[in-house]
Scaffold this active site. Structure first.
Site, PDB file in Angstrom:
ATOM      1  N   ASP A  50       0.828  -1.202   0.000  1.00  0.00           N
ATOM      2  CA  ASP A  50       0.000   0.000   0.000  1.00  0.00           C
ATOM      3  C   ASP A  50       0.864   1.255   0.000  1.00  0.00           C
ATOM      4  OD1 ASP A  50      -2.537  -1.089  -0.117  1.00  0.00           O
ATOM      5  OD2 ASP A  50      -2.800  -1.156   2.051  1.00  0.00           O
ATOM      6  N   ARG A  59       2.432   3.551  -3.187  1.00  0.00           N
ATOM      7  CA  ARG A  59       1.803   4.691  -3.842  1.00  0.00           C
ATOM      8  C   ARG A  59       2.522   5.996  -3.491  1.00  0.00           C
ATOM      9  NH1 ARG A  59      -4.468   2.781  -2.572  1.00  0.00           N
ATOM     10  NH2 ARG A  59      -4.071   0.588  -2.995  1.00  0.00           N
ATOM     11  N   HIS A  99      -4.419  -5.723  -6.025  1.00  0.00           N
ATOM     12  CA  HIS A  99      -4.978  -5.718  -4.669  1.00  0.00           C
ATOM     13  C   HIS A  99      -6.401  -6.267  -4.599  1.00  0.00           C
ATOM     14  CE1 HIS A  99      -1.860  -3.048  -2.715  1.00  0.00           C
ATOM     15  NE2 HIS A  99      -1.620  -2.805  -3.995  1.00  0.00           N
ATOM     16  N   HIS A 143     -12.621  -6.595  -1.240  1.00  0.00           N
ATOM     17  CA  HIS A 143     -11.586  -6.714  -2.265  1.00  0.00           C
ATOM     18  C   HIS A 143     -11.912  -7.813  -3.267  1.00  0.00           C
ATOM     19  CE1 HIS A 143      -8.064  -4.050  -1.277  1.00  0.00           C
ATOM     20  NE2 HIS A 143      -8.998  -3.717  -0.399  1.00  0.00           N
ATOM     21  N   HIS A 149     -16.220   0.405   2.327  1.00  0.00           N
ATOM     22  CA  HIS A 149     -14.892  -0.192   2.247  1.00  0.00           C
ATOM     23  C   HIS A 149     -14.035   0.224   3.441  1.00  0.00           C
ATOM     24  CE1 HIS A 149     -11.706  -1.960  -0.495  1.00  0.00           C
ATOM     25  NE2 HIS A 149     -11.014  -1.528   0.547  1.00  0.00           N
TER      26      HIS A 149
END
Length: 266
Positions: free
Chosen positions: A66, A69, A83, A146, A170
């Site tokens: 993660d 990014r 992901h 996901h 989410h």
């Protein structure tokens, strides 16, 4: 000008931001649970791969994918689709040709990165990167959203009010329900370790059953009540669904351990 910038930053802070699976805490919990069940051979090989890392532990690398990014935007962009996989529109039945063109989804990423990790002819750098991906993506695939609907970006577009703040479904599953319990990491691990798994997890070959994991996660999304009927939710939703989120974390840790043992204990 300063007042304008302040207002702009304040407005930005109130906009729900894109969510990651489980958040940092959840990924650390999956990794720590996996470490419990690793063989001595797997632990030794992981320790060698992690030499030189800022935090040379499985929990220490669990959120690396993660963080790409920010630290490696190019790699983060190229691996962004790894992901998740959107299969809820198709009744949670995974088909690689339909749902994972070019291998760009969490199902095939887990398989591909596990193969790299298990390949002793690969460089340490390649195997370390694969380890980081595997630890993260096995956690990802056990977060139900996901493997959910593409039409609402895995619940990111499903807006909610929870605990007096704006969020989305989410984000609620990533971290909102966990944070509401107000537990420290050690307390969470004690709680999760006490959860019995519904089935025993047999030894697996080097190709992990990641499609089955995704389909099982997706079926949770389709359960009645998973998507709240009202935009404002409270403790009733959390009390109903957090135990299932906890079971998914527990299962993710166990299945990650089986995967790593298969790849590194030979």
């Amino acid at each position: 000008m300063a007042r304008f910038l302040f207002v702009l930053l304040l407005a930005f802070s109130l906009v729900p931001q894109p969510a990651h699976a489980w958040g940092r805490l959840g990924h650390r919990l999956v990794a720590a649970l996996a470490w419990d069940d690793l063989t001595p051979q797997a632990r030794a090989r992981i320790a060698m791969l992690l030499e030189g890392e800022a935090d040379p532990t499985l929990p220490g690398i669990a959120s690396w994918a993660d963080e790409l990014r920010e630290h490696d935007p190019d790699l983060g962009k190229r691996t962004g689709r790894w992901h998740y996989v959107n299969i809820a529109e198709d009744g949670c039945h995974y088909d690689a040709a339909t749902h994972c063109k070019g291998g760009d989804c969490v199902v095939e990423a887990i398989r591909a990165q596990t193969a790299i990790l298990a390949d002793a002819s690969r460089s340490k750098a390649e195997r370390l990167q694969a380890l980081k991906f595997v630890v993260h993506f096995v956690g990802d695939v056990h977060q139900p959203l996901h493997a959910g609907f593409g039409r609402d970006k895995g619940g990111n577009d499903f807006q909610l009010q929870f605990d007096g703040r704006g969020t989305n479904l989410h984000s609620l599953w990533d971290s909102g329900m966990l944070k509401a319990a107000d537990l420290e990491e050690a307390q969470w691990l004690q709680r999760l370790r006490a959860i019995p798994l519904a089935v025993d997890l047999p030894p697996q070959p080097l190709s992990p059953p990641s499609a089955q994991w995704a389909e099982a996660s997706c079926r949770i999304v389709l359960r009645p009540g998973f998507y709240p009927s009202k935009a404002t939710i409270g403790d009733a939703y959390v009390q109903t669904w957090r135990p299932l989120a906890e079971e998914q974390l527990r299962r993710g840790g166990a299945e990650l351990a089986v995967t790593l043992n298969a790849a590194l204990s030979r």
